[in-house]
Design a protein around this motif. Structure first.
Motif, mmCIF file in Angstrom:
data_model
loop_
_atom_site.group_PDB
_atom_site.id
_atom_site.type_symbol
_atom_site.label_atom_id
_atom_site.label_comp_id
_atom_site.label_asym_id
_atom_site.label_seq_id
_atom_site.Cartn_x
_atom_site.Cartn_y
_atom_site.Cartn_z
ATOM 1 N N ASP A 128 0.873 -1.178 0.000
ATOM 2 C CA ASP A 128 0.000 0.000 0.000
ATOM 3 C C ASP A 128 0.911 1.229 0.000
ATOM 4 O O ASP A 128 1.487 1.592 1.026
ATOM 5 C CB ASP A 128 -0.889 -0.049 1.247
ATOM 6 C CG ASP A 128 -1.717 1.216 1.440
ATOM 7 O OD1 ASP A 128 -1.369 2.263 0.857
ATOM 8 O OD2 ASP A 128 -2.699 1.160 2.198
ATOM 9 N N GLN A 185 0.704 6.413 0.875
ATOM 10 C CA GLN A 185 1.509 7.512 1.424
ATOM 11 C C GLN A 185 2.955 7.473 0.930
ATOM 12 O O GLN A 185 3.547 8.517 0.680
ATOM 13 C CB GLN A 185 1.496 7.463 2.957
ATOM 14 C CG GLN A 185 0.115 7.712 3.524
ATOM 15 C CD GLN A 185 0.121 8.448 4.858
ATOM 16 O OE1 GLN A 185 1.067 9.113 5.225
ATOM 17 N NE2 GLN A 185 -0.958 8.311 5.591
ATOM 18 N N LYS A 203 -3.746 9.572 -2.698
ATOM 19 C CA LYS A 203 -3.308 10.848 -2.101
ATOM 20 C C LYS A 203 -2.622 11.792 -3.080
ATOM 21 O O LYS A 203 -3.276 12.493 -3.824
ATOM 22 C CB LYS A 203 -2.411 10.566 -0.885
ATOM 23 C CG LYS A 203 -3.198 9.943 0.276
ATOM 24 C CD LYS A 203 -2.536 10.203 1.585
ATOM 25 C CE LYS A 203 -3.127 9.386 2.721
ATOM 26 N NZ LYS A 203 -4.461 9.820 3.107
#
Ligand SMILES: Cc1ncc(COP(=O)(O)O)c(C=O)c1O
Length: 381
Positions: free
Chosen positions: A210, A213, A239
């Motif tokens: 993932d 970020q 993001k």
């Protein structure tokens, strides 16, 4: 006014009226140095002129189009995005959606369809989003649904031995954040990452990073897989990938993507021309060596600036840094006092850890402002 928002966020006492570069402008004209970066979203800083031009021109030319037709922004995005990807035998395929949680749901859906298994391994401290599948693999009761859509196993972070015991041929996917951000920017050991890669190779489980970020240049390389030298089977991002417009991207090894029906996936807005024009621009900037060199240089400058006053130690990489406050202090107290000094920084689920996740365009010359603010603090235990 009777219409209320649900109380999802504990809002800071700030009325923001604008932003320029790395500064937020408050009502009355006061300015704050934004070292939180809209939670990793403002990759290029606020109001980047180049990105603004791209969005404006794309809006005029083709503001939206159904996914049933092709368009130039899609081709432009695929080409710019591909240039930053780690090498992979057979190449990569992407599916475009709108948020990090959606990107993770799609990665998990793919992995379970590909392996025809129904168990997913995740880690203590993980956060992958609030939709049903993403919440099922997040270590937070607050995001949870009454039951999970597949079987889940939670393992301790950084424990290769426990991973070796639990990851067998019944596991369809292993999902992790290369750095656990919300947990307090906790770093994986190389032994842990290499073990997970080896176990997934041995058992056939799909290894998912993932990178919501850690991706898009945040660690000083385009992707965490290049930072750590461990390449997953599938990874996700969101993001900052479109510099401020909503996007969610699931990246899968093409050989694995082609083994499941494409019709498993779909999205109305995902892959629209406006967002892809913006995402192409971000990918293009992230692909420039001087852009990533600035991330690394600013990271070093922030580490020097931050290690003083209430801060006991620093962890993380690039522009995702965790500042550990002295044991007698609370991170939230230090955050509030820093606001009075004109600097916005984030907290985390660890009450001792503050987070820095500024725009990747922050320059080393802006770091001393953090040092001055920390020195001015008088924090009482
Ligand atoms: C690592 C990680 N994964 C997934 C998500 C979910 O992203 P979104 O809020 O875009 O659904 C977040 C959001 O904070 C995140 O930090």
């Amino acid at each position: 006014m009777h219409l209320r928002e649900v109380d999802a966020y504990a809002r800071l006492p700030l009325q923001v009226v604008g932003a320029e570069g790395n500064e937020l402008i408050l009502e009355g004209g006061r300015r704050l140095l934004d070292l939180y970066g809209g939670h990793c979203v403002n990759t290029l800083g606020a109001g980047d002129a180049g990105l603004g031009k791209v969005i404006q021109e794309q809006w005029k030319r083709l503001s939206f189009a159904t996914n049933l037709v092709d368009h130039e922004p899609r081709r432009g995005f695929l080409s710019a995005f591909e240039g930053n990807l780690p090498p992979c035998d057979g190449g990569w395929s992407v599916f475009l959606a709108n948020s990090g949680a959606e990107a993770n749901d799609n990665a998990l859906k793919h992995a379970l369809a590909f392996t025809r298994r129904r168990k997913v391994v995740f880690f203590k401290g993980a956060f992958h989003g609030r939709t049903a599948a993403a919440a099922a693999v997040s270590d937070t009761k607050l995001a949870a649904f009454p039951s999970t859509p597949f079987d889940v196993v939670k393992l301790p972070w950084n424990d290769p031995e426990m991973a070796a015991k639990a990851i067998d041929t019944t596991v369809g996917a292993v999902i992790l954040e290369p750095y656990q951000s919300l947990a307090g920017v906790t770093e994986p050991s190389m032994e842990f990452l290499n073990t997970l890669r080896r176990l997934c190779d041995r058992t056939g489980a799909v290894l998912i990073f993932d990178e919501v970020q850690t991706g898009n240049g945040r660690l000083g390389k385009p992707w965490a897989s290049q930072h750590f030298g461990v390449v997953p089977d599938s990874f996700t991002t969101a993001k900052g990938a479109a510099g401020g417009l909503p996007i969610g991207i699931t990246v899968i090894r093409t050989k694995m993507a082609q083994a499941v029906p494409g019709k498993l996936f779909g999205s109305t807005f995902g892959g629209g021309p406006l967002v892809l024009a913006a995402a192409a621009m971000v990918a293009h900037r992230v692909g420039q060596p001087q852009f990533l060199a600035n991330v690394r240089a600013t990271s070093e400058a922030l580490k020097v600036a931050a290690l003083r006053g209430p801060i006991a130690s620093i962890r993380g990489a690039g522009l995702l840094l965790g500042l550990v406050v002295k044991p007698e202090l609370k991170a939230a107290t230090v955050r509030d006092l820093l606001l009075e000094q004109g600097v916005l920084i984030g907290t985390s689920d660890d009450p001792q850890v503050l987070r820095l996740s500024p725009a990747l365009t922050l320059s080393p010359a802006e770091a001393p402002q953090l040092a001055r603010a920390l020195e001015a603090l008088e924090v009482k235990a």
